[in-house]
Design an enzyme around this catalytic site. Sequence first.
Site, PDB file in Angstrom:
ATOM      1  N   SER A 415      52.771 -18.296  -5.159  1.00 53.76           N
ATOM      2  CA  SER A 415      53.968 -19.138  -5.050  1.00 53.76           C
ATOM      3  C   SER A 415      53.588 -20.615  -5.159  1.00 53.76           C
ATOM      4  O   SER A 415      52.482 -20.996  -4.773  1.00 53.76           O
ATOM      5  CB  SER A 415      54.625 -18.855  -3.697  1.00 53.76           C
ATOM      6  N   PRO A 416      54.501 -21.462  -5.657  1.00 55.10           N
ATOM      7  CA  PRO A 416      54.170 -22.883  -5.759  1.00 55.10           C
ATOM      8  C   PRO A 416      53.870 -23.499  -4.396  1.00 55.10           C
ATOM      9  O   PRO A 416      54.612 -23.261  -3.440  1.00 55.10           O
ATOM     10  CB  PRO A 416      55.444 -23.500  -6.350  1.00 55.10           C
ATOM     11  N   GLN A 493      55.658 -25.697 -12.276  1.00 59.41           N
ATOM     12  CA  GLN A 493      56.915 -25.972 -11.556  1.00 59.41           C
ATOM     13  C   GLN A 493      57.209 -27.469 -11.625  1.00 59.41           C
ATOM     14  O   GLN A 493      56.409 -28.289 -11.189  1.00 59.41           O
ATOM     15  CB  GLN A 493      56.835 -25.541 -10.087  1.00 59.41           C
ATOM     16  N   TYR A 574      65.526 -31.019  -2.465  1.00 58.43           N
ATOM     17  CA  TYR A 574      65.074 -32.082  -3.368  1.00 58.43           C
ATOM     18  C   TYR A 574      66.236 -32.487  -4.280  1.00 58.43           C
ATOM     19  O   TYR A 574      67.375 -32.067  -4.078  1.00 58.43           O
ATOM     20  CB  TYR A 574      63.827 -31.625  -4.143  1.00 58.43           C
ATOM     21  N   ARG A 622      63.972 -22.180  -9.298  1.00 65.95           N
ATOM     22  CA  ARG A 622      63.895 -21.850  -7.861  1.00 65.95           C
ATOM     23  C   ARG A 622      65.139 -22.377  -7.173  1.00 65.95           C
ATOM     24  O   ARG A 622      65.504 -23.545  -7.356  1.00 65.95           O
ATOM     25  CB  ARG A 622      62.630 -22.439  -7.233  1.00 65.95           C
ATOM     26  N   ARG A 717      51.558 -18.757   1.631  1.00 63.85           N
ATOM     27  CA  ARG A 717      50.514 -18.970   2.645  1.00 63.85           C
ATOM     28  C   ARG A 717      49.413 -17.915   2.631  1.00 63.85           C
ATOM     29  O   ARG A 717      48.240 -18.272   2.826  1.00 63.85           O
ATOM     30  CB  ARG A 717      51.157 -19.118   4.027  1.00 63.85           C
TER      31      ARG A 717
HETATM   32  C1  LIG Z   1      51.582 -25.881   1.897  1.00 62.93           C
HETATM   33  C2  LIG Z   1      52.837 -25.443   1.224  1.00 62.93           C
HETATM   34  C3  LIG Z   1      53.317 -26.164   0.149  1.00 62.93           C
HETATM   35  C4  LIG Z   1      54.473 -25.755  -0.519  1.00 62.93           C
HETATM   36  N1  LIG Z   1      54.882 -26.415  -1.623  1.00 62.93           N
HETATM   37  C5  LIG Z   1      55.884 -25.933  -2.389  1.00 62.93           C
HETATM   38  C6  LIG Z   1      56.187 -26.487  -3.653  1.00 62.93           C
HETATM   39  O1  LIG Z   1      55.528 -27.380  -4.110  1.00 62.93           O
HETATM   40  N2  LIG Z   1      57.224 -25.961  -4.338  1.00 62.93           N
HETATM   41  C7  LIG Z   1      57.961 -24.936  -3.864  1.00 62.93           C
HETATM   42  O2  LIG Z   1      58.912 -24.498  -4.516  1.00 62.93           O
HETATM   43  N3  LIG Z   1      57.667 -24.365  -2.681  1.00 62.93           N
HETATM   44  C8  LIG Z   1      56.641 -24.818  -1.952  1.00 62.93           C
HETATM   45  N4  LIG Z   1      56.294 -24.190  -0.776  1.00 62.93           N
HETATM   46  C9  LIG Z   1      57.047 -22.996  -0.363  1.00 62.93           C
HETATM   47  C10 LIG Z   1      56.333 -21.713  -0.813  1.00 62.93           C
HETATM   48  O3  LIG Z   1      56.284 -21.601  -2.213  1.00 62.93           O
HETATM   49  C11 LIG Z   1      57.007 -20.466  -0.235  1.00 62.93           C
HETATM   50  O4  LIG Z   1      58.318 -20.384  -0.736  1.00 62.93           O
HETATM   51  C12 LIG Z   1      57.039 -20.460   1.292  1.00 62.93           C
HETATM   52  O5  LIG Z   1      55.805 -20.904   1.828  1.00 62.93           O
HETATM   53  C13 LIG Z   1      57.331 -19.067   1.832  1.00 62.93           C
HETATM   54  O6  LIG Z   1      56.380 -18.141   1.378  1.00 62.93           O
HETATM   55  P1  LIG Z   1      55.177 -17.594   2.320  1.00 62.93           P
HETATM   56  O7  LIG Z   1      55.827 -17.002   3.537  1.00 62.93           O
HETATM   57  O8  LIG Z   1      54.470 -16.573   1.478  1.00 62.93           O
HETATM   58  O9  LIG Z   1      54.303 -18.767   2.663  1.00 62.93           O
HETATM   59  C14 LIG Z   1      55.166 -24.616  -0.079  1.00 62.93           C
HETATM   60  C15 LIG Z   1      54.682 -23.903   1.009  1.00 62.93           C
HETATM   61  C16 LIG Z   1      53.522 -24.287   1.652  1.00 62.93           C
HETATM   62  C17 LIG Z   1      53.013 -23.466   2.796  1.00 62.93           C
END
Ligand SMILES: Cc1cc2nc3c(=O)[nH]c(=O)nc-3n(C[C@H](O)[C@H](O)[C@H](O)COP(=O)(O)O)c2cc1C
Length: 763
Positions: A415-416, A493, A574, A622, A717
Amino acid sequence: MRVACLGGGPAGLYFAISMKLRDSAHRIDVFERNRSDDTFGWGVVFSDQTVENLMRNDAVSGAIIAREFAHWDDIDVHVHGETIRSCGHGFIGIGRKRLLNILQERARELGVELHFEHEAGPDLADWRDYDLVIAADGANSRIRDRYEEHFGVDIQVRKNKFFWFGTAKVFEAFTFAFEKTEAGWIWAHAYRFDDDLSTFIVEMDPEAWAGLGLDRMEQPDAIALCERIFAKYLDGHELISNATHLPGPQAWLNFRRIVCDRWDYENLILLGDAAHTAHFSIGSGTKLALEDAIKLAEVLNRPGLTREMALAEYQAERNLEVLKLQNSARNSTEWFETLDRYLHFEPIQFAYSLLTRSQRVSHENLRLRDRDWLEGVERWFQSQAQGRPVNEPAPPMFAPFRLRGMEVANRVVVSPMAMYSAEEGCPNDFHLVHYGERAKGGAGLIYTEMTCVSPEGRITPGCAGIYTPEQVAAWRRIVDFVHEHSTAKFCLQLGHSGPKGSTKVGWEGYDVPLEGGNWPVMAASDVPWSPDNQVPRPMTRADMDEVVAQFVLATELGLEAGFDMVELHAAHGYLLSSFITPLTNRRTDEYGGSLENRLRFPLEVFRAMRAVWPAEKPMSVRISANDWMGDLGVTPDEAVEIGRAFVEAGADLIDVSAGQTWADCQPIYGRMFQTPFADQIRNEGRLTTMAVGNIYEPDHANSILAAGRADLVALARPHLIDPMWTLRAAAAQDYRQVHVPPPYLGGMAQLARNLAREAELKA
Ligand SMILES: Cc1cc2nc3c(=O)[nH]c(=O)nc-3n(C[C@H](O)[C@H](O)[C@H](O)COP(=O)(O)O)c2cc1C
Ligand SMILES: Cc1cc2nc3c(=O)[nH]c(=O)nc-3n(C[C@H](O)[C@H](O)[C@H](O)COP(=O)(O)OP(=O)(O)OC[C@H]3O[C@@H](n4cnc5c(N)ncnc54)[C@H](O)[C@@H]3O)c2cc1C
């Protein structure tokens, strides 16, 4: 202790028994409005675990109950003219009447006073001779309703209609039968509970109910109609009602989901259905009532506990169990309420979706229950994915997937994630190693962090961008590495921070403005993210033109850098998200108000990007599918429309995130907590979706994919801490076809061996 139990259902009777067993000096009176042989309902089901609990509490009644249970293992799902049978599910059932008779007899034997045909008054003053009053008078408890404000009662009346019939047809398997009528779908949940009787619950949505005329039909006609619809399952047997005293339409019920914040008030204690209910489709109401009774009797008789302490302990301990079950029950209720979403599935996937609906049963649980069946599902899934018959079962997460001209080797996505480690928007060696490592880790598709389309579109000074030749060259180096050393596809992204820009890097405080050097921010309207953030400038048309041009340029530069796919970030509060959510879009022009207006600018950006991105390469968007603010914000229903609008504009995949659009929102976290939105958008909107959010085990990924709840699963994560998540999952599932960088083959083989050995030892 003198105790009055209002209601002689499973909860009241079993509590009386459990109290007497612990101290025969207690004086317990049970008041039941019906005669001892009257009862609603037919059979109830339990798990083996519940019977063990009963045996431990009272071996005498437990042994009789265990002896009389009907036991069965199979579940048959009949849909679209096919029957899908799976085994190993291990249910037991008993007639409600028989269960009550066993409990009544045991209660009498232990000296409990049973008063039948005694309507219990709802006023505590009626019970002042008793030390304790137990409200065991079921879901419609009068005494609970009388003191409602002290219990914090929350009742939801669910939408479907159901009728609890009995029949002399003996079902050898737990049967779900779905039939299409001219008014819509109608289905039965049927199971045997003794040698010659089965429960047969007929359910449908209110539209089908009214459409079939059941809202004005007398019982004999309603029964005849149901018998006709389900004739092929009933083999000539009748459906029997034991609610014949009610006018036809009233015999059809709506399930009432009951939650109470508190279970006691003064000396009145709620027990069983009076305190909480669980939808009949997970068959746990009686289990909860009996286990409540055991726990309450246990704490009330524990030496050294005051009554207050005992009640606090009772609720603390039982509440957790009840909440877990109510959570599963809610998932199951919603599955039946949104059945239309799944009716286009092939029967095998429909059955899988049904079996995993509560989310308590997962892919690996199904393997334990019925390995052959599960492997059949895996073969089916792989055959669908590969467009040819596949004979070898393989985990769904390792099925390929095609978006336009791009094929990913498997369904796992990094994921981003913003790394906040760029300088002047330029990715560097940190990014090379970061993305390179995750690409080598086996995921089919990796996303860049939100890469910003302009310096002021960055969230923080550490955010990466793609608006200068140096940045393009730096990204090109990373993309080339990924393509050269892995089979992963790479998606860029693109985003603009809007009102959440000019803030500190993540680990110095999310969304906190910079100490110095802030740049002005803009958004749909002048709504700041928080009182500490800047008030954004509402965008003018000239601003919009500039931003569209920036996204177009960034898309072109992304192509130059060699990316396989582009995503537009329109989530998380955003810039583009600030237009979509009504919470932050207060505009009165053609960019605010209706959803169509709020989507106008984000869609314009998307279309402009699509126009310069090659037709054979896919694009995704997204979105935040739920603002977690009820009807004030974007709801999952609206998210289906949002998804449709982007797909019409040329999106191939909806990347379904949620929230982060309003600082005070109230998300409900949990395992896979955003997946229901991906499911709704996919199956109601018939779109291609990616699920994300607390998906962290291979079992989660396989369950989501096989149940058709999403097409791809993204993990954020988990990949931060373990770039090799996919390779590790492959080793754990003994899946050999995954691409492993050749220098790592030895490690992979050793891991697979060790994990297999550990699994053997555990077995
Ligand atoms: C450190 C960090 C940075 C993130 N940056 C972005 C981002 O740049 N773009 C985005 O769409 N989501 C971002 N997210 C959200 C994640 O892509 C994801 O949707 C969210 O962490 C939930 O997924 P998870 O439970 O697997 O961590 C970020 C999440 C984390 C933890
Ligand atoms: C269609 C359907 C199917 C179900 N299937 C299952 C299943 O398969 N497995 C399962 O575990 N559970 C099932 N349940 C749930 C189950 O029936 C209840 O959860 C369980 O009976 C709760 O026990 P209880 O003693 O708390 O309440 P109840 O069983 O409702 O008992 C309450 C008793 O109080 C009496 N009463 C009410 N008011 C008064 C009054 N004022 N004075 C005197 N007496 C009064 C009633 O007559 C009744 O006997 C199902 C429920 C429904 C509706």
